[in-house]
Design a protein around this motif. Structure first.
Motif: not given
Length: 330
Positions: A107-135
């Motif tokens: 992933i290149v941060p400054e580049d337009p949104v790609t399918a790869l970025l969207e897939e890892f956005r889904i992965v990170k959302r699940d990780i962030i949700a668990d981290a915030r839920a369990r504190r």
């Protein structure tokens, strides 16, 4: 009152009876008698009587007035301990060449949104949700592993770190814990420097001072450092827990991602599994066997939250396709 002298009638009318008696008898000289100077001295000094102290009287609590009862001191709740300040990541600064990211398919941060970025956005959302839920600080430590080599664990670890760093007010520390074949620094074009294993071997080294700050906002990299034959023993020592606690204590917005050796190739992943709250187990589509997946899961069972990431897929069961919404049709 037998004085028969002539009384001035005009004066008598204005003067009172006491004033008239004073003029007749001379009451101005009246006063206490003088004490004779030749009196005998007392045999002992005269002590004036002391007042008798009153004994306190016990009063039943039911008879205490409301105003008096409210005046009693109210016990204050114990103050909560202040959280420890976060340890700042203060290692050397290094730029990451964007062409390195593109050549590696990352992933290149400054580049337009790609399918790869969207897939890892889904992965990170699940990780962030668990981290915030369990504190729990352990939930912000994520281990990225695979059963065998060549299944894309380092590729996924770097992309996940870049995707997480894009979150607002979030710090991400990407740790190269693959003590057998460290490659994170090389893929990002960073000079190989001291890192995790150096801090484990030398207690005088502070791990936060070895974390490389990159020009990708919020992204830090801790290289593997000097590896050796005793790396597994170092990872199994109490020093590992102390370092990881130091890196996450007091920093609720800091995530630490570990790229480890394959679970079935070395014990490093199993050792680190007890120090993390989430594990991303990367398997390659059409290549990783079910038996290998189950064995890897068993070795990483010290972590109670294991997520499966299917890598290198060429189809989507739902027909979902990311990254083409903004493309312009010709």
């Amino acid at each position: 009152m037998t004085e028969q002298s002539k009384i001035n009638k005009d004066t008598a009318k204005r003067a009172s009876l006491l004033e008239r008696a004073d003029r007749v008898f001379g009451l101005d000289d009246l006063g206490p008698a003088k004490v004779p100077s030749n009196l005998p001295k007392p045999s002992r000094p005269v002590v004036p009587p002391q007042p008798v102290a009153k004994q306190p009287v016990a009063v039943p609590a039911s008879q205490i007035p409301v105003a008096a009862a409210s005046a009693q001191p109210v016990p204050q709740p114990a103050s909560e301990p202040q959280p420890e300040p976060a340890v700042a990541l203060s290692g050397p600064y290094h730029d990451i060449e964007r062409w390195n990211l593109k050549d590696a398919g990352l992933i290149v941060p400054e580049d337009p949104v790609t399918a790869l970025l969207e897939e890892f956005r889904i992965v990170k959302r699940d990780i962030i949700a668990d981290a915030r839920a369990r504190r729990d600080s352990k939930q912000r430590r994520i281990l990225v592993c695979s059963p065998h080599q060549g299944e894309g664990k380092t590729f996924c670890a770097i992309n996940l770190a870049i995707a997480l760093a894009a979150e607002r007010d979030v710090e991400v520390l990407l740790v190269d814990a693959d003590v057998i074949r460290p490659s994170v620094a090389n893929r990002l074009g960073l000079e190989v420097q001291r890192g995790l294993m150096d801090a484990l071997a030398n207690p005088s080294l502070r791990p936060e001072k070895l974390a490389i700050q990159t020009d990708i906002d919020g992204l830090f990299v801790l290289p593997a450092g000097a590896t050796g034959p005793n790396d597994a023993e170092y990872l199994a020592s109490e020093r590992t827990g102390e370092i990881l606690d130091r890196l996450t204590r007091g920093a609720p917005n800091r995530y630490v991602i570990f790229d480890t050796p394959p679970a079935l190739a070395a014990s490093a992943a199993a050792e680190l599994a007890s120090h993390v709250g989430q594990t991303v187990l990367v398997v390659r589509a059409d290549e990783t066997s079910r038996a290998a997946l189950e064995d890897a899961q068993q070795l990483l069972s010290a972590c109670q939250n294991i997520k499966l990431l299917l890598n290198a897929t060429h189809f989507s069961p739902s027909g979902r396709r990311f990254g083409d919404y903004g493309e312009r049709e010709e």
